[in-house]
Design a protein around this motif. Structure first.
Motif, PDB file in Angstrom:
ATOM      1  N   PHE A   1      -9.575   1.680  -9.789  1.00  0.00           N
ATOM      2  CA  PHE A   1      -8.781   0.613 -10.403  1.00  0.00           C
ATOM      3  C   PHE A   1      -7.603   1.202 -11.175  1.00  0.00           C
ATOM      4  O   PHE A   1      -6.479   0.690 -11.119  1.00  0.00           O
ATOM      5  N   MET A   2      -7.850   2.254 -11.901  1.00  0.00           N
ATOM      6  CA  MET A   2      -6.809   2.865 -12.726  1.00  0.00           C
ATOM      7  C   MET A   2      -5.662   3.392 -11.848  1.00  0.00           C
ATOM      8  O   MET A   2      -4.473   3.163 -12.150  1.00  0.00           O
ATOM      9  N   LEU A   3      -5.985   4.084 -10.761  1.00  0.00           N
ATOM     10  CA  LEU A   3      -4.950   4.584  -9.847  1.00  0.00           C
ATOM     11  C   LEU A   3      -4.087   3.431  -9.345  1.00  0.00           C
ATOM     12  O   LEU A   3      -2.855   3.560  -9.246  1.00  0.00           O
ATOM     13  N   HIS A   4      -4.714   2.320  -9.030  1.00  0.00           N
ATOM     14  CA  HIS A   4      -3.998   1.177  -8.475  1.00  0.00           C
ATOM     15  C   HIS A   4      -3.120   0.486  -9.508  1.00  0.00           C
ATOM     16  O   HIS A   4      -1.957   0.158  -9.238  1.00  0.00           O
ATOM     17  N   PHE A   5      -3.660   0.286 -10.693  1.00  0.00           N
ATOM     18  CA  PHE A   5      -2.947  -0.514 -11.692  1.00  0.00           C
ATOM     19  C   PHE A   5      -1.753   0.225 -12.284  1.00  0.00           C
ATOM     20  O   PHE A   5      -0.825  -0.418 -12.790  1.00  0.00           O
ATOM     21  N   PHE A   6      -1.739   1.551 -12.215  1.00  0.00           N
ATOM     22  CA  PHE A   6      -0.535   2.280 -12.627  1.00  0.00           C
ATOM     23  C   PHE A   6       0.620   1.973 -11.682  1.00  0.00           C
ATOM     24  O   PHE A   6       1.781   2.069 -12.074  1.00  0.00           O
ATOM     25  N   GLY A   7       0.301   1.622 -10.432  1.00  0.00           N
ATOM     26  CA  GLY A   7       1.338   1.170  -9.522  1.00  0.00           C
ATOM     27  C   GLY A   7       1.764  -0.248  -9.840  1.00  0.00           C
ATOM     28  O   GLY A   7       2.956  -0.548  -9.948  1.00  0.00           O
TER      29      GLY A   7
ATOM     30  N   ALA B   1      -7.987   5.985  -2.181  1.00  0.00           N
ATOM     31  CA  ALA B   1      -8.789   5.399  -3.260  1.00  0.00           C
ATOM     32  C   ALA B   1      -7.978   4.390  -4.058  1.00  0.00           C
ATOM     33  O   ALA B   1      -8.523   3.399  -4.558  1.00  0.00           O
ATOM     34  N   ALA B   2      -6.669   4.605  -4.167  1.00  0.00           N
ATOM     35  CA  ALA B   2      -5.802   3.710  -4.943  1.00  0.00           C
ATOM     36  C   ALA B   2      -5.697   2.329  -4.319  1.00  0.00           C
ATOM     37  O   ALA B   2      -5.271   1.375  -4.987  1.00  0.00           O
ATOM     38  N   LEU B   3      -6.083   2.165  -3.060  1.00  0.00           N
ATOM     39  CA  LEU B   3      -5.994   0.871  -2.383  1.00  0.00           C
ATOM     40  C   LEU B   3      -7.242   0.019  -2.583  1.00  0.00           C
ATOM     41  O   LEU B   3      -7.252  -1.161  -2.231  1.00  0.00           O
ATOM     42  N   PHE B   4      -8.296   0.604  -3.134  1.00  0.00           N
ATOM     43  CA  PHE B   4      -9.583  -0.090  -3.291  1.00  0.00           C
ATOM     44  C   PHE B   4      -9.457  -1.458  -3.977  1.00  0.00           C
ATOM     45  O   PHE B   4     -10.015  -2.447  -3.478  1.00  0.00           O
ATOM     46  N   PRO B   5      -8.741  -1.584  -5.106  1.00  0.00           N
ATOM     47  CA  PRO B   5      -8.687  -2.894  -5.779  1.00  0.00           C
ATOM     48  C   PRO B   5      -8.076  -4.002  -4.928  1.00  0.00           C
ATOM     49  O   PRO B   5      -8.479  -5.166  -5.055  1.00  0.00           O
ATOM     50  N   ASP B   6      -7.093  -3.678  -4.079  1.00  0.00           N
ATOM     51  CA  ASP B   6      -6.528  -4.693  -3.197  1.00  0.00           C
ATOM     52  C   ASP B   6      -7.496  -5.049  -2.073  1.00  0.00           C
ATOM     53  O   ASP B   6      -7.529  -6.188  -1.599  1.00  0.00           O
ATOM     54  N   ARG B   7      -8.281  -4.093  -1.647  1.00  0.00           N
ATOM     55  CA  ARG B   7      -9.176  -4.331  -0.518  1.00  0.00           C
ATOM     56  C   ARG B   7     -10.396  -5.165  -0.881  1.00  0.00           C
ATOM     57  O   ARG B   7     -11.028  -5.746  -0.004  1.00  0.00           O
TER      58      ARG B   7
ATOM     59  N   SER C   1       0.806  -1.221   0.000  1.00  0.00           N
ATOM     60  CA  SER C   1       0.000   0.000   0.000  1.00  0.00           C
ATOM     61  C   SER C   1       0.841   1.273   0.000  1.00  0.00           C
ATOM     62  O   SER C   1       0.425   2.280  -0.576  1.00  0.00           O
ATOM     63  N   LEU C   2       2.020   1.253   0.615  1.00  0.00           N
ATOM     64  CA  LEU C   2       2.869   2.446   0.619  1.00  0.00           C
ATOM     65  C   LEU C   2       3.276   2.820  -0.808  1.00  0.00           C
ATOM     66  O   LEU C   2       3.239   3.989  -1.188  1.00  0.00           O
ATOM     67  N   GLY C   3       3.655   1.819  -1.608  1.00  0.00           N
ATOM     68  CA  GLY C   3       4.029   2.089  -2.992  1.00  0.00           C
ATOM     69  C   GLY C   3       2.874   2.629  -3.806  1.00  0.00           C
ATOM     70  O   GLY C   3       3.044   3.554  -4.614  1.00  0.00           O
ATOM     71  N   HIS C   4       1.667   2.077  -3.601  1.00  0.00           N
ATOM     72  CA  HIS C   4       0.493   2.559  -4.327  1.00  0.00           C
ATOM     73  C   HIS C   4       0.141   3.984  -3.912  1.00  0.00           C
ATOM     74  O   HIS C   4      -0.179   4.829  -4.756  1.00  0.00           O
ATOM     75  N   ARG C   5       0.169   4.245  -2.627  1.00  0.00           N
ATOM     76  CA  ARG C   5      -0.132   5.601  -2.153  1.00  0.00           C
ATOM     77  C   ARG C   5       0.869   6.606  -2.726  1.00  0.00           C
ATOM     78  O   ARG C   5       0.497   7.706  -3.147  1.00  0.00           O
ATOM     79  N   THR C   6       2.149   6.238  -2.739  1.00  0.00           N
ATOM     80  CA  THR C   6       3.184   7.171  -3.180  1.00  0.00           C
ATOM     81  C   THR C   6       3.093   7.432  -4.677  1.00  0.00           C
ATOM     82  O   THR C   6       3.281   8.565  -5.136  1.00  0.00           O
ATOM     83  N   THR C   7       2.786   6.399  -5.471  1.00  0.00           N
ATOM     84  CA  THR C   7       2.599   6.586  -6.909  1.00  0.00           C
ATOM     85  C   THR C   7       1.498   7.604  -7.173  1.00  0.00           C
ATOM     86  O   THR C   7       1.647   8.519  -7.996  1.00  0.00           O
ATOM     87  N   THR C   8       0.385   7.479  -6.443  1.00  0.00           N
ATOM     88  CA  THR C   8      -0.727   8.413  -6.619  1.00  0.00           C
ATOM     89  C   THR C   8      -0.378   9.794  -6.087  1.00  0.00           C
ATOM     90  O   THR C   8      -0.719  10.812  -6.703  1.00  0.00           O
ATOM     91  N   ALA C   9       0.320   9.850  -4.950  1.00  0.00           N
ATOM     92  CA  ALA C   9       0.725  11.149  -4.401  1.00  0.00           C
ATOM     93  C   ALA C   9       1.656  11.885  -5.362  1.00  0.00           C
ATOM     94  O   ALA C   9       1.587  13.115  -5.508  1.00  0.00           O
TER      95      ALA C   9
ATOM     96  N   GLY D   1       5.738   5.676 -12.579  1.00  0.00           N
ATOM     97  CA  GLY D   1       4.320   5.386 -12.422  1.00  0.00           C
ATOM     98  C   GLY D   1       3.522   6.626 -12.080  1.00  0.00           C
ATOM     99  O   GLY D   1       2.450   6.866 -12.646  1.00  0.00           O
ATOM    100  N   GLY D   2       4.030   7.436 -11.163  1.00  0.00           N
ATOM    101  CA  GLY D   2       3.334   8.657 -10.774  1.00  0.00           C
ATOM    102  C   GLY D   2       3.271   9.676 -11.895  1.00  0.00           C
ATOM    103  O   GLY D   2       2.231  10.312 -12.126  1.00  0.00           O
ATOM    104  N   ARG D   3       4.378   9.844 -12.603  1.00  0.00           N
ATOM    105  CA  ARG D   3       4.419  10.828 -13.701  1.00  0.00           C
ATOM    106  C   ARG D   3       3.475  10.407 -14.825  1.00  0.00           C
ATOM    107  O   ARG D   3       2.751  11.241 -15.388  1.00  0.00           O
ATOM    108  N   ARG D   4       3.499   9.149 -15.148  1.00  0.00           N
ATOM    109  CA  ARG D   4       2.647   8.659 -16.238  1.00  0.00           C
ATOM    110  C   ARG D   4       1.169   8.719 -15.847  1.00  0.00           C
ATOM    111  O   ARG D   4       0.314   9.068 -16.672  1.00  0.00           O
ATOM    112  N   LEU D   5       0.867   8.394 -14.597  1.00  0.00           N
ATOM    113  CA  LEU D   5      -0.510   8.494 -14.126  1.00  0.00           C
ATOM    114  C   LEU D   5      -1.007   9.933 -14.216  1.00  0.00           C
ATOM    115  O   LEU D   5      -2.143  10.183 -14.642  1.00  0.00           O
ATOM    116  N   ALA D   6      -0.172  10.878 -13.840  1.00  0.00           N
ATOM    117  CA  ALA D   6      -0.562  12.289 -13.912  1.00  0.00           C
ATOM    118  C   ALA D   6      -0.918  12.699 -15.337  1.00  0.00           C
ATOM    119  O   ALA D   6      -1.941  13.354 -15.578  1.00  0.00           O
ATOM    120  N   ARG D   7      -0.086  12.312 -16.287  1.00  0.00           N
ATOM    121  CA  ARG D   7      -0.357  12.688 -17.672  1.00  0.00           C
ATOM    122  C   ARG D   7      -1.645  12.083 -18.189  1.00  0.00           C
ATOM    123  O   ARG D   7      -2.384  12.705 -18.952  1.00  0.00           O
TER     124      ARG D   7
END
Length: 314
Positions: free
Chosen positions: A132-138, A59-65, A23-31, A282-288
Motif C-alpha cells: 500500500f505504501m509503495l502505491h500511495f506515494f505514487g 508489488a506497487a500495483l497491489f492496491p489497485d488490483r 500502472s506505468l506511473g506507479h511502477r516508475t515511482t517505485t523504480a 514521489g520516487g525520491r521521497r519514497l526512497a528516503r
C-alpha cells in the motif's frame, strides 16, 4: 457452474482494467526509489523480506488490483483526497474537510508507514502495508488524486490524440505512456533491449532516464532534503503540492477549453515537465522513507535474514 464462471470472468476483467490504470506511473515511482537507495542499505533487505522477493514495481500495483474485490472495497478512499476547492480560481486541501472518515491517501500513508515499521505485526501484514505504501506515494503526487471536481476529472469527457477519454485517465495513464513512447522513438531511453509492451522494463528505463536527466537539477536538490519528521504532516504537504497544479495547469484554462480541444498536443507538452517532476519527487521521497524505516529496523532485519538462512541450510 456457469454462474461461477461468469463471476470469474468478471473478476478477471476487473483485474485487467485495474492493472493498466496508471500502472506505468506507479511502477516508475517505485523504480526511481530503488535507484535512490544506496547499494547494501538495509532498505534493500526490508523490501526483500517483506515482499518475499517480489519485484517492488509489481508489488506497487497491489492496491489497485484488489480495490474492486468486495472484501477490500473499504480501501478505495485511500487512493485520493477530495479537495473541496474551486479550480481554477482557488485550490487547496483542508485535511479535516477533505479526508473522509474512512480515510484518504494522506492518512493511509501515515497508517501504513506505522504498520511497516511495527515489529509487533506479523511479516505478512507488514508486507501488505508496504505494498500500500509503495502505491500511495505514487497516488499522492498525481494532481487529480487530490481534487474533488468531477470525481478528480473522471466525469470530464475530453479528446486525446483523436480518441475519447476522461481527464483523469489522461493524467493517470495516457500522458505517462505517451512520454515513454516518444522517448523510446527518439532513442532517449535505453530502448535497444526493451519493448514498450513490457511495462516493467519500460518503467525501469523511464526511471533511469529521469534519474540521469534531473541529477544535480533544482528539482533533484529540492527533494534531496525530504520531509521525514511526521508521516501525516509530510504526506499532507505532498498532497497540497500536487493539488496546486490543479489550478496552475490541469484546469488553468477552464473546463470549456479542455473540452473544446485535443489534449494530445500543446496541453500534453505542457504537462510533461509536471508529470516528470511529480514522478521524480514521489520516487525520491519514497526512497528516503524506506531508508528511514529500514535503518530503525536494521537489527530485526538482520535477525530475520539469519533465520531464513538457517532454514534454507536445514
Amino acid at each position: 457452474m456457469q454462474s461461477l464462471l461468469n463471476v470469474l470472468l468478471l473478476f478477471t476483467t476487473y483485474l485487467n482494467l485495474v492493472a493498466a490504470w496508471g500502472s506505468l506511473g506507479h511502477r516508475t515511482t517505485t523504480a526511481l526509489a530503488l535507484l535512490y537507495i544506496p547499494q547494501d542499505h538495509p532498505a534493500e533487505l526490508l523490501l526483500q523480506t517483506l515482499l518475499h522477493g517480489q519485484d517492488p514495481t509489481t508489488a506497487a500495483l497491489f492496491p489497485d488490483r484488489i480495490r474492486y474485490i468486495p472484501s477490500f472495497a473499504y480501501t478505495a478512499p485511500w487512493h485520493y483526497i477530495d479537495a473541496l476547492d474551486n479550480p481554477p480560481h482557488q485550490c487547496g486541501i483542508n485535511i479535516t474537510r477533505d479526508c473522509l472518515p474512512e480515510g484518504c491517501v494522506v492518512s493511509a500513508i501515515a497508517n501504513h508507514t506505522d504498520r511497516v515499521a511495527s515489529p509487533s505485526l506479523p511479516l505478512w501484514q507488514r508486507g501488505q502495508s508496504l505494498r500500500f505504501m509503495l502505491h500511495f506515494f505514487g497516488d499522492v503526487h498525481q494532481p487529480l488524486h487530490t481534487e474533488n471536481l468531477s470525481r478528480g476529472g473522471n466525469d470530464i469527457d475530453i479528446t486525446f490524440d483523436g480518441a475519447k477519454h476522461n481527464l483523469h485517465s489522461v493524467w493517470d495513464t495516457l500522458i505517462p505512456k505517451k512520454i515513454v513512447e516518444i522517448a523510446g522513438e527518439k532513442k532517449l531511453l535505453n530502448s535497444n533491449q526493451w519493448d514498450l509492451k513490457n511495462e516493467t522494463e519500460a518503467a525501469y528505463a523511464w526511471a533511469e532516464f529521469l534519474y540521469a536527466r534531473y541529477r544535480g537539477s533544482t528539482i533533484a536538490e529540492e527533494v534531496y532534503s525530504v520531509c521525514t519528521h511526521d508521516a501525516a504532516e509530510c504526506s499532507l504537504r505532498w498532497a497540497s503540492e500536487a493539488n496546486k497544479w490543479v489550478c496552475k495547469y490541469v484546469f488553468e484554462g477552464g473546463l470549456e477549453e479542455l473540452q473544446n480541444k485535443d489534449l494530445g498536443g500543446e496541453y500534453f507538452e505542457g504537462a510533461v515537465p509536471i508529470i516528470e517532476e511529480m514522478v521524480l519527487k514521489g520516487g525520491r521521497r519514497l526512497a528516503r522513507w524506506l531508508m528511514m524505516i529500514a535503518w530503525d529496523l536494521k537489527h530485526e532485519l538482520a535477525e530475520t535474514k539469519t533465520d531464513e538462512m538457517i532454514v534454507q541450510e536445514l
